[in-house]
Design an enzyme around this catalytic site. Structure first.
Site, mmCIF file in Angstrom:
data_model
loop_
_atom_site.group_PDB
_atom_site.id
_atom_site.type_symbol
_atom_site.label_atom_id
_atom_site.label_comp_id
_atom_site.label_asym_id
_atom_site.label_seq_id
_atom_site.Cartn_x
_atom_site.Cartn_y
_atom_site.Cartn_z
ATOM 1 N N PRO A 133 116.776 116.996 79.877
ATOM 2 C CA PRO A 133 117.371 117.690 81.027
ATOM 3 C C PRO A 133 117.258 116.884 82.323
ATOM 4 C CG PRO A 133 116.147 119.253 79.687
ATOM 5 C CD PRO A 133 115.905 117.901 79.083
ATOM 6 N N GLY A 136 118.889 111.154 82.046
ATOM 7 C CA GLY A 136 120.176 110.832 81.430
ATOM 8 C C GLY A 136 120.418 109.335 81.475
ATOM 9 N N TRP A 161 121.708 117.648 75.112
ATOM 10 C CA TRP A 161 122.976 116.979 74.784
ATOM 11 C C TRP A 161 122.910 116.193 73.479
ATOM 12 C CZ3 TRP A 161 127.263 118.554 76.849
ATOM 13 C CH2 TRP A 161 127.216 119.181 78.104
ATOM 14 N N ASP A 245 124.579 99.884 72.033
ATOM 15 C CA ASP A 245 125.597 98.829 72.057
ATOM 16 C C ASP A 245 126.615 99.071 70.934
ATOM 17 O OD1 ASP A 245 124.494 97.550 74.227
ATOM 18 O OD2 ASP A 245 123.489 95.981 73.066
ATOM 19 N N GLN A 284 163.066 106.550 86.132
ATOM 20 C CA GLN A 284 162.116 105.450 86.325
ATOM 21 C C GLN A 284 160.671 105.952 86.481
ATOM 22 O OE1 GLN A 284 162.305 102.967 89.944
ATOM 23 N NE2 GLN A 284 162.840 101.280 88.578
ATOM 24 N N GLU A 372 127.153 108.181 76.032
ATOM 25 C CA GLU A 372 126.725 106.829 75.595
ATOM 26 C C GLU A 372 126.813 105.820 76.744
ATOM 27 O OE1 GLU A 372 127.479 105.664 71.626
ATOM 28 O OE2 GLU A 372 127.691 107.730 70.941
ATOM 29 N N GLY A 373 126.538 106.322 77.938
ATOM 30 C CA GLY A 373 126.562 105.487 79.142
ATOM 31 C C GLY A 373 127.820 105.732 79.938
ATOM 32 N N SER A 375 130.746 105.439 82.963
ATOM 33 C CA SER A 375 131.488 104.255 83.426
ATOM 34 C C SER A 375 130.674 103.485 84.463
ATOM 35 C CB SER A 375 132.836 104.672 84.023
ATOM 36 O OG SER A 375 133.678 105.144 82.997
ATOM 37 N N GLU A 376 129.902 104.225 85.270
ATOM 38 C CA GLU A 376 129.069 103.558 86.284
ATOM 39 C C GLU A 376 127.993 102.704 85.610
ATOM 40 O OE1 GLU A 376 129.980 106.733 86.268
ATOM 41 O OE2 GLU A 376 131.114 106.964 88.129
HETATM 42 N N1 COS Z 1 119.801 95.668 73.877
HETATM 43 C C1 COS Z 1 118.502 95.304 73.705
HETATM 44 N N2 COS Z 1 117.587 95.409 74.698
HETATM 45 C C2 COS Z 1 117.983 95.883 75.876
HETATM 46 C C3 COS Z 1 119.311 96.279 76.116
HETATM 47 C C4 COS Z 1 120.246 96.164 75.046
HETATM 48 N N3 COS Z 1 121.516 96.526 75.190
HETATM 49 N N4 COS Z 1 119.430 96.720 77.380
HETATM 50 C C5 COS Z 1 118.208 96.596 77.952
HETATM 51 N N5 COS Z 1 117.357 96.101 77.026
HETATM 52 C C6 COS Z 1 115.938 95.777 77.234
HETATM 53 C C7 COS Z 1 115.784 94.736 78.331
HETATM 54 O O1 COS Z 1 115.871 93.431 77.794
HETATM 55 C C8 COS Z 1 114.404 95.046 78.865
HETATM 56 O O2 COS Z 1 113.462 94.477 77.990
HETATM 57 P P1 COS Z 1 112.047 93.938 78.548
HETATM 58 O O3 COS Z 1 111.344 95.117 79.136
HETATM 59 O O4 COS Z 1 111.370 93.378 77.340
HETATM 60 O O5 COS Z 1 112.386 92.902 79.589
HETATM 61 C C9 COS Z 1 114.304 96.550 78.722
HETATM 62 O O6 COS Z 1 115.269 96.933 77.723
HETATM 63 C C10 COS Z 1 114.598 97.293 79.997
HETATM 64 O O7 COS Z 1 115.862 96.863 80.470
HETATM 65 P P2 COS Z 1 116.346 97.153 81.954
HETATM 66 O O8 COS Z 1 115.277 96.675 82.895
HETATM 67 O O9 COS Z 1 117.713 96.619 82.096
HETATM 68 O O10 COS Z 1 116.326 98.742 81.962
HETATM 69 P P3 COS Z 1 116.793 99.766 83.058
HETATM 70 O O11 COS Z 1 115.766 100.823 83.144
HETATM 71 O O12 COS Z 1 117.202 99.076 84.315
HETATM 72 O O13 COS Z 1 118.058 100.473 82.370
HETATM 73 C C11 COS Z 1 120.299 100.740 81.665
HETATM 74 C C12 COS Z 1 119.114 99.792 81.865
HETATM 75 C C13 COS Z 1 120.655 101.535 82.890
HETATM 76 C C14 COS Z 1 121.448 99.858 81.282
HETATM 77 C C15 COS Z 1 119.952 101.715 80.518
HETATM 78 O O14 COS Z 1 118.938 102.586 80.899
HETATM 79 C C16 COS Z 1 121.134 102.509 80.047
HETATM 80 O O15 COS Z 1 121.975 101.997 79.294
HETATM 81 N N6 COS Z 1 121.210 103.792 80.439
HETATM 82 C C17 COS Z 1 122.215 104.673 79.940
HETATM 83 C C18 COS Z 1 121.651 105.440 78.822
HETATM 84 C C19 COS Z 1 122.721 106.114 78.060
HETATM 85 O O16 COS Z 1 123.689 105.514 77.642
HETATM 86 N N7 COS Z 1 122.519 107.411 77.841
HETATM 87 C C20 COS Z 1 123.379 108.181 77.067
HETATM 88 C C21 COS Z 1 122.647 108.572 75.845
HETATM 89 S S1 COS Z 1 123.642 108.933 74.485
HETATM 90 S S2 COS Z 1 124.702 110.463 75.003
#
Ligand code: COS
Length: 390
Positions: A133, A136, A161, A245, A284, A372-373, A375-376
């Protein structure tokens, strides 16, 4: 519709799975999509049939219950399902991308035998639970906890979610084992939902993808055996991000399917509907909409194929494809929203009516820019990579 010319040669196997998914979607899903959207019920019968066709674990090796195909096969099949119904596509993508990928990459042989086989074959439903909650996009700030007591972890907390949670048999859960370490204190676990201490919470009343049931889940002293830990303690955040990813390529394919559905409906309507004595397509104002939709769809498709190929190469090299996946997800989801928006506009009042599926495409498209992340977040991931900030 003209078939786009692509710089990618599809194999006979790719064509076969695309046709299988297309035929199934037309025959089995199209007749029920509106009804399940309205009721919000989980379409278990059609999902089980998709499992029998090999659509619930496309990239998993046959020895683990999957279809043994590649990522191109996965994106082609998912696009076809989502062109007819994005809800079925969401359930398919979570099962394939978020559940199976994680266990295949990080699980022990025993975990693969027990959980991967059952979910990849479609016999059981898998889910993935990261969000809470109050956590995110900033996934590293979760409040739920797992505390080790001998050979079990005692888990408490609330997750939100969770796609397919109202029916899921197994869930990959991310929770804190060492809160002081922030994201390095997150650990992944394999949860069996029929065990004491697992409670299915409130079902989310959603704008779109309504048939892919989503709910909260609550852990009340749930006892998870140590052998159900996925990876090591503290590896959870990396596992979650690695799996996302893969998931983002799936959501991009879902968005492409929705965009194409909106586009095809628009072309058909523009050829048929008249105003001021001419077909809509002769104006058009309509032509420019059609041209922009088509161009964005084909650009999204290429970004998705690019990401799928990057994932296949990464499998061999052990590298990452984070950039390619985020670009595909960002562009395809904004394309889906753009096309659905244009489609409603071209259809006018009929685009706003539940008598046609166009309003459903519009509602379904929006989530692809969020889950899953957002757009921002995708823009942040792309820019950080390009600027060398991570
Ligand atoms: N694959 C593998 N490792 C990853 C990675 C990826 N795609 N992205 C980040 N990491 C690793 C980094 O290498 C880093 O590792 P170390 O601590 O060993 O250096 C660690 O994870 C933390 O990375 P980072 O500092 O970039 O983390 P942040 O807290 O800044 O967050 C974002 C990165 C914002 C990109 C991440 O939290 C994110 O994707 N958030 C969205 C989550 C999401 O999609 N939620 C929806 C859930 S499903 S509905």
């Amino acid at each position: 519709m003209t078939t786009p010319s692509l710089s990618l040669t599809l194999t006979a196997e790719h064509e076969m799975i695309r046709q299988t998914a297309r035929d199934f979607a037309q025959k089995e899903i199209a007749p029920i999509a509106a009804e399940f959207d309205e009721s919000g019920d989980f379409p278990i019968t059609t999902i089980k049939k998709m499992g029998a066709l090999g659509l619930m674990g496309i990239e998993m090796p046959e020895e683990y219950g999957g279809a043994g195909m590649d990522t191109i096969a996965y994106v082609l099949a998912l696009e076809e399902i989502c062109k007819v119904d994005a809800s079925h596509g969401t359930i398919m993508s979570v099962n394939n991308s978020l559940f199976c990928n994680g266990i295949y990459k990080f699980g022990t042989e025993a975990q693969k035998q027990k959980y991967l086989k059952a979910v990849a074959s479609g016999e059981k439903i898998g889910a993935y639970s990261l969000t809470e909650p109050m956590s995110g996009s900033d996934a590293g700030t979760m409040k739920s906890r797992a505390v080790r007591e001998g050979d079990v972890y005692v888990i408490n907390g609330r997750k939100s979610w969770v796609t397919s949670a109202p029916v899921a048999d197994y869930i990959v859960l991310f929770t804190m084992t060492a809160p002081e370490k922030k994201h390095k204190g997150i650990t992944a676990f394999l949860i069996e939902t029929d065990q004491p201490g697992f409670v299915r919470g409130k079902k989310e009343p959603k704008l779109g993808i309504r048939a892919s049931a989503t709910s909260e889940i609550v852990f009340e002293n749930y006892r998870c055996p140590v052998e159900n830990r996925l990876g090591e303690e503290g590896e959870g955040f990396k596992i979650a991000m690695t799996v996302l990813d893969a998931g983002r390529i799936g959501i991009a394919s879902q968005a492409l399917g929705i965009a194409e559905a909106a586009y095809e409906a628009s072309v058909a309507y523009a050829k048929e509907r008249e105003a001021f004595g001419s077909k809509l397509g002769e104006f058009q104002g309509t032509q420019f909409k059609i041209a922009d939709m088509k161009t964005r769809i084909e650009a999204a498709r290429l970004l998705i194929y690019n990401a799928a190929l990057a994932k296949m190469n990464a499998k061999a090299s052990g590298g990452r494809y984070t950039l390619e996946a985020s670009m595909a997800k960002l562009y395809a989801s904004e394309t889906a929203m753009f096309c659905a928006h244009q489609a409603v506009q071209i259809h006018g009042g009929m685009g706003y009516s539940k008598e046609l599926p166009v309003e459903r495409f519009f509602r379904d498209a929006k989530i692809t820019e969020i889950y899953e992340g957002t757009s921002e977040i995708q823009r942040m991931v792309i820019a950080r990579q390009e600027l060398g900030l991570r």
